[in-house]
Design a protein around this motif. Structure first.
Motif, mmCIF file in Angstrom:
data_model
loop_
_atom_site.group_PDB
_atom_site.id
_atom_site.type_symbol
_atom_site.label_atom_id
_atom_site.label_comp_id
_atom_site.label_asym_id
_atom_site.label_seq_id
_atom_site.Cartn_x
_atom_site.Cartn_y
_atom_site.Cartn_z
ATOM 1 N N ALA A 209 33.404 91.144 85.257
ATOM 2 C CA ALA A 209 32.824 90.433 84.118
ATOM 3 C C ALA A 209 31.400 89.991 84.419
ATOM 4 O O ALA A 209 30.508 90.051 83.552
ATOM 5 N N TRP A 210 31.169 89.535 85.659
ATOM 6 C CA TRP A 210 29.823 89.109 86.053
ATOM 7 C C TRP A 210 28.871 90.298 86.112
ATOM 8 O O TRP A 210 27.743 90.236 85.602
ATOM 9 N N LEU A 211 29.304 91.389 86.709
ATOM 10 C CA LEU A 211 28.434 92.557 86.849
ATOM 11 C C LEU A 211 28.047 93.151 85.495
ATOM 12 O O LEU A 211 26.962 93.725 85.346
ATOM 13 N N ALA A 212 28.923 92.979 84.507
ATOM 14 C CA ALA A 212 28.614 93.495 83.175
ATOM 15 C C ALA A 212 27.460 92.740 82.525
ATOM 16 O O ALA A 212 26.775 93.268 81.652
ATOM 17 N N LEU A 213 27.222 91.501 82.983
ATOM 18 C CA LEU A 213 26.162 90.678 82.413
ATOM 19 C C LEU A 213 24.964 90.498 83.339
ATOM 20 O O LEU A 213 23.891 90.078 82.889
ATOM 21 N N ARG A 214 25.134 90.815 84.601
ATOM 22 C CA ARG A 214 24.137 90.487 85.614
ATOM 23 C C ARG A 214 22.755 91.045 85.309
ATOM 24 O O ARG A 214 21.744 90.316 85.364
ATOM 25 N N ASP A 215 22.644 92.317 85.002
ATOM 26 C CA ASP A 215 21.332 92.950 84.828
ATOM 27 C C ASP A 215 20.611 92.452 83.582
ATOM 28 O O ASP A 215 19.400 92.673 83.430
ATOM 29 N N GLY A 216 21.321 91.792 82.685
ATOM 30 C CA GLY A 216 20.696 91.268 81.487
ATOM 31 C C GLY A 216 20.149 89.866 81.643
ATOM 32 O O GLY A 216 19.598 89.303 80.683
ATOM 33 N N VAL A 217 20.264 89.288 82.837
ATOM 34 C CA VAL A 217 19.783 87.921 83.069
ATOM 35 C C VAL A 217 18.274 87.848 82.888
ATOM 36 O O VAL A 217 17.732 86.947 82.246
ATOM 37 N N CYS A 218 17.557 88.812 83.486
ATOM 38 C CA CYS A 218 16.102 88.868 83.364
ATOM 39 C C CYS A 218 15.635 90.254 83.775
ATOM 40 O O CYS A 218 16.422 91.059 84.301
ATOM 41 N N ALA A 219 14.364 90.520 83.592
ATOM 42 C CA ALA A 219 13.837 91.855 83.898
ATOM 43 C C ALA A 219 13.922 92.175 85.378
ATOM 44 O O ALA A 219 14.072 93.341 85.771
ATOM 45 N N GLU A 220 13.806 91.154 86.206
ATOM 46 C CA GLU A 220 13.793 91.383 87.657
ATOM 47 C C GLU A 220 15.188 91.647 88.236
ATOM 48 O O GLU A 220 15.313 92.068 89.392
ATOM 49 N N ALA A 221 16.236 91.369 87.477
ATOM 50 C CA ALA A 221 17.593 91.474 88.008
ATOM 51 C C ALA A 221 17.934 92.881 88.489
ATOM 52 O O ALA A 221 18.609 93.061 89.501
ATOM 53 N N THR A 232 15.807 83.413 87.614
ATOM 54 C CA THR A 232 14.587 84.182 87.860
ATOM 55 C C THR A 232 14.871 85.562 88.436
ATOM 56 O O THR A 232 13.937 86.322 88.717
ATOM 57 N N GLY A 233 16.154 85.865 88.667
ATOM 58 C CA GLY A 233 16.498 87.167 89.212
ATOM 59 C C GLY A 233 16.485 87.216 90.728
ATOM 60 O O GLY A 233 16.681 88.280 91.308
ATOM 61 N N ARG A 234 16.278 86.075 91.367
ATOM 62 C CA ARG A 234 16.270 86.032 92.832
ATOM 63 C C ARG A 234 17.654 85.660 93.362
ATOM 64 O O ARG A 234 18.469 85.059 92.665
ATOM 65 N N ARG A 235 17.887 86.006 94.610
ATOM 66 C CA ARG A 235 19.172 85.731 95.257
ATOM 67 C C ARG A 235 19.488 84.237 95.189
ATOM 68 O O ARG A 235 18.640 83.391 95.487
ATOM 69 N N LEU A 236 20.703 83.898 94.836
ATOM 70 C CA LEU A 236 21.129 82.512 94.764
ATOM 71 C C LEU A 236 21.213 81.943 96.181
ATOM 72 O O LEU A 236 21.691 82.607 97.105
ATOM 73 N N SER A 237 20.755 80.722 96.372
ATOM 74 C CA SER A 237 20.792 80.086 97.694
ATOM 75 C C SER A 237 22.119 79.361 97.909
ATOM 76 O O SER A 237 22.850 79.064 96.953
ATOM 77 N N ALA A 238 22.412 79.061 99.168
ATOM 78 C CA ALA A 238 23.625 78.303 99.484
ATOM 79 C C ALA A 238 23.581 76.930 98.828
ATOM 80 O O ALA A 238 24.598 76.431 98.327
#
Length: 320
Positions: A209-221, A232-238
């Motif tokens: 479900a997440w992967l189906a939406l992931r690339d639509g978060v922003c252009a950089e995704a 912002t399309g950057r890796r989530l931090s701990a």
């Protein structure tokens, strides 16, 4: 044990202790609070020595070990005993420099190890409720991402560093990745050790479900390899994962704010209670030492056996 500690010091020993306390206060310039604690510790030492009928300058390691056992038996914590021994050790080091003792009787004596605190884990009902929670107020992509994070942490027992190190797909540069087809998570754990962890049906569904939406978060995704990304399309931090879990647990109505390691502890405790297989849990968690895993055997989760009919409620594969 209290009476000997309150016994008055012989005049010569009282003078010796007073000289040492002057030394730590004037020459070492220790804080008044520290000097007060040293005073109490040395009164305790003198009282114990008096009860054993041994002068302070003739105390032996055997005496000190006996007194440590007495204090421990009386309920004093290992940390408290360690602080007392530290004060005694400094006193005898000073006596040695003054030429009043030939050896420090405390130098090789150690306090009993304090028991490791039990890991904090959610009860099974709270854990399952948290994993099933849906935040209808969140943006769809945020909700899908956070739900997948919870499922991986609780369903696979990952460390938060392993989680945020996951990439969408395997590569030579990837620290870790998810293979949905094989239902495995490949992670890089402590000591740069790799391991594979099975991904259960619920976690796999949440990831899809997440992967189906992931690339639509922003252009950089689309160009970011990380599995879990922010706005912002950057890796989530701990740190971001900690914050998201805390916020999500409060919205889910849990009494205790949830953090990533709590979900890892819950995973380990619940699987161990149901399966009884300590070695398997050790392998799943990536512990190098079985002793690290054994802490979970101290948790009283007898009621979990009635709630679970498999090793983990959200790790069952389809058809099982």
């Amino acid at each position: 044990m209290e009476a000997p500690e309150e016994a008055p010091l012989p005049p010569e020993e009282a003078a010796l202790v007073a000289r040492y306390l002057t030394h730590v206060r004037v020459e070492k310039r220790l804080a008044d609070r520290t000097v007060t604690l040293y005073t109490l510790d040395l009164r305790r030492l003198a009282g114990l020595a008096h009860a054993a009928r041994v002068p302070l300058t003739q105390v032996q390691p055997a005496h000190v070990r006996r007194w440590v056992a007495q204090m421990h038996g009386a309920g004093r914590s290992g940390r408290g005993i360690a602080l007392i021994l530290s004060g005694w050790r400094g006193f005898y080091a000073w006596l040695g420099r003054e030429g009043l003792v030939s050896a420090n009787p405390v130098v090789d004596v150690r306090a009993p190890k304090a028991p490791k605190p039990l890991p904090k884990a959610l009860g099974v009902d709270d854990a399952v409720r948290f994993a099933a929670f849906q935040d209808e107020a969140a943006e769809p992509w945020v909700e899908a991402r956070d739900a997948a994070i919870v499922e991986l942490l609780y369903g696979c027992g990952l460390r938060v560093g392993e989680l945020v190190g996951l990439d969408v797909r395997a590569s030579a540069q990837a620290r870790g990745w998810i293979d949905l087809q094989a239902a495995d998570a490949h992670v890089l754990g402590k000591g740069s050790k790799r391991r594979s962890v099975p991904v259960g049906r619920q976690a796999a569904a949440a990831l899809s479900a997440w992967l189906a939406l992931r690339d639509g978060v922003c252009a950089e995704a689309a160009t970011e390899p990380a599995l879990f990304i922010g706005r912002t399309g950057r890796r989530l931090s701990a740190q971001a994962v900690w914050g998201r879990l805390r916020q999500r647990s409060l919205r889910a109505g849990l009494a205790t704010p949830v953090h990533p390691h709590m979900l890892r502890h819950s995973f380990a405790s619940h699987v161990l209670q149901s399966s009884g297989d300590l070695r398997a849990v050790q392998e799943l968690l990536g512990h190098a030492n079985i002793g690290t895993t054994q802490v979970y055997t101290r948790l009283d989760f007898q009621h979990l056996a009635r709630a679970y009919d498999a090793a983990h409620p959200r790790a069952r594969r389809s058809g099982k």
